[in-house]
Design an enzyme around this catalytic site. Structure first.
Site, mmCIF file in Angstrom:
data_model
loop_
_atom_site.group_PDB
_atom_site.id
_atom_site.type_symbol
_atom_site.label_atom_id
_atom_site.label_comp_id
_atom_site.label_asym_id
_atom_site.label_seq_id
_atom_site.Cartn_x
_atom_site.Cartn_y
_atom_site.Cartn_z
ATOM 1 N N GLU A 1 21.273 -44.472 22.488
ATOM 2 C CA GLU A 1 20.046 -43.720 22.217
ATOM 3 C C GLU A 1 18.902 -44.603 21.742
ATOM 4 O O GLU A 1 17.731 -44.325 22.014
ATOM 5 C CB GLU A 1 20.320 -42.626 21.172
ATOM 6 C CG GLU A 1 21.180 -41.477 21.676
ATOM 7 C CD GLU A 1 22.670 -41.713 21.515
ATOM 8 O OE1 GLU A 1 23.445 -40.776 21.722
ATOM 9 O OE2 GLU A 1 23.055 -42.871 21.189
ATOM 10 N N GLU B 1 29.796 -39.066 21.610
ATOM 11 C CA GLU B 1 29.816 -38.142 20.475
ATOM 12 C C GLU B 1 30.827 -37.023 20.690
ATOM 13 O O GLU B 1 31.477 -36.572 19.741
ATOM 14 C CB GLU B 1 28.418 -37.571 20.258
ATOM 15 C CG GLU B 1 27.455 -38.614 19.694
ATOM 16 C CD GLU B 1 26.015 -38.131 19.666
ATOM 17 O OE1 GLU B 1 25.428 -38.072 18.570
ATOM 18 O OE2 GLU B 1 25.477 -37.815 20.757
ATOM 19 N N GLY C 1 25.835 -38.670 24.196
ATOM 20 C CA GLY C 1 26.523 -37.417 23.908
ATOM 21 C C GLY C 1 27.959 -37.418 24.354
ATOM 22 O O GLY C 1 28.809 -36.738 23.770
ATOM 23 N N ALA D 1 23.418 -37.193 27.486
ATOM 24 C CA ALA D 1 22.560 -36.020 27.647
ATOM 25 C C ALA D 1 21.810 -36.100 28.971
ATOM 26 O O ALA D 1 21.765 -37.139 29.629
ATOM 27 C CB ALA D 1 21.572 -35.934 26.486
#
Length: 255
Positions: A129, A109, A106, A61
Site C-alpha cells: 500500500e 490481510e 488486502g 483491493a
C-alpha cells in the site's frame, strides 16, 4: 458470486472467485462478511479454509474502484472494509488460509485473519500500500505486527516489498510451505482433522488466545479461567475424560 461457501465433511471452504486476480472490490468484501458470518452460525461448519483457487489467493483491493473514491467516500467505507475482514478473524472455529500465487495488500490481510497459513512454494506475500501513498487499511498494521513482530511488520509495510514463501516461513508470516498442487489438499486435511475435535473447547482456545493478544495478561487469564471452568459443563469434556480413563490418551471421539 465472487465468494462462495462450500461445506463438506465439516469443513467450509470460503472460495474467492473474481478472475483474474481475485481483486477485493466492495461487493467481494461485503460478500466475504456475509459468508463468514454464515460459517460462524452453521453447526455443520466446524472448521474453515480460505482459498482463492490454484493460481492466486488475492492480489489486493480493486485499485480502479478505490481511485474513484474521495476522502468522504472512504471515510464512509473504511469501517465496512475492516468489518468484512474482522468477520473472518472472529469465526469461532479453526481457520486456515490456503495461499497460492499472490497474497498482496488486502489479500495478505485476509490471510492474516486465519489461524494458520499454508503457502505454495511460488507464493508471494506483502503489503504494498505504501507504493500507492497509503497504508494497509483492512487490519494489516495490527495483525501483521502481532504475528511477526513490529520490526518485521514495519519492514514490509514501510517498503511495500513482496516476500517469497521461504522468507515468509522464516519470519512466521506463513506456517507451512508445500508444492503449489498440494496447498488446498493440505489445508483441507488440516481443517478436517480439527473439525473432528471438541467444537466448544476449540472455540474457547481460540477466543482465549486472541483475547489475550489484545489485552493485558490478567484479563487474558480471566478469560482463560472462565472458559476452562465452563468447559466442565460440556458433554465433550465428559467424553474426553472418560475416554482417557478407560482407553488412554488421544482416543476420544467428539462427533
Amino acid at each position: 458470486m465472487t465468494v462462495s461457501l462450500e461445506v463438506a465433511a465439516g469443513v467450509g471452504t470460503l472460495r474467492l472467485d473474481r478472475p483474474p486476480m481475485n481483486a477485493l472490490d466492495v461487493a467481494t468484501q461485503d460478500r466475504l462478511k456475509e459468508l463468514a458470518e454464515e460459517a460462524t452460525r452453521r453447526e455443520d461448519v466446524r472448521a474453515v479454509v480460505i482459498y482463492g483457487g490454484e493460481r492466486v489467493f488475492a492480489a489486493g483491493a480493486d485499485i480502479k474502484e478505490m481511485q474513484a473514491m474521495d476522502h468522504t467516500a472512504m471515510v464512509l467505507r473504511a469501517r465496512a472494509l475492516q468489518d468484512s475482514f474482522t468477520a473472518v478473524a472472529r469465526i469461532p472455529k479453526p481457520v486456515v488460509a490456503a495461499v497460492t500465487g499472490y497474497a498482496l495488500g488486502g489479500g495478505c490481510e485476509l490471510a492474516l485473519c486465519a489461524d494458520f497459513r499454508i503457502a505454495a512454494e511460488n507464493a508471494k506475500l506483502g503489503q504494498p500500500e505504501i507504493l500507492l501513498g497509503l497504508i494497509p487499511g483492512a487490519g494489516g498494521t495490527q495483525r501483521l505486527s502481532r504475528l511477526v513482530g513490529p520490526s518485521k511488520a514495519k519492514d514490509l509495510i514501510f517498503t511495500g516489498r513482496q516476500v517469497k514463501a521461504d522468507e515468509a516461513l522464516a519470519i512466521g508470516l506463513v506456517d507451512r510451505v508445500v508444492p503449489a498442487a498440494e496447498v488446498y489438499e493440505q489445508a483441507h486435511a488440516w481443517a478436517a482433522k480439527l473439525a473432528q475435535g471438541p467444537a466448544i473447547a476449540l472455540r474457547a482456545a481460540k477466543e482465549s488466545i486472541d483475547t489475550g493478544l489484545e489485552t493485558d495478561i490478567d484479563t487474558g487469564l480471566a478469560v482463560e479461567r472462565n472458559w476452562f471452568a465452563g468447559l466442565f459443563a460440556t458433554e465433550d469434556r465428559e467424553r474426553g475424560m472418560r475416554s482417557f480413563v478407560e482407553e488412554g490418551p488421544g482416543k476420544a471421539k467428539f462427533l
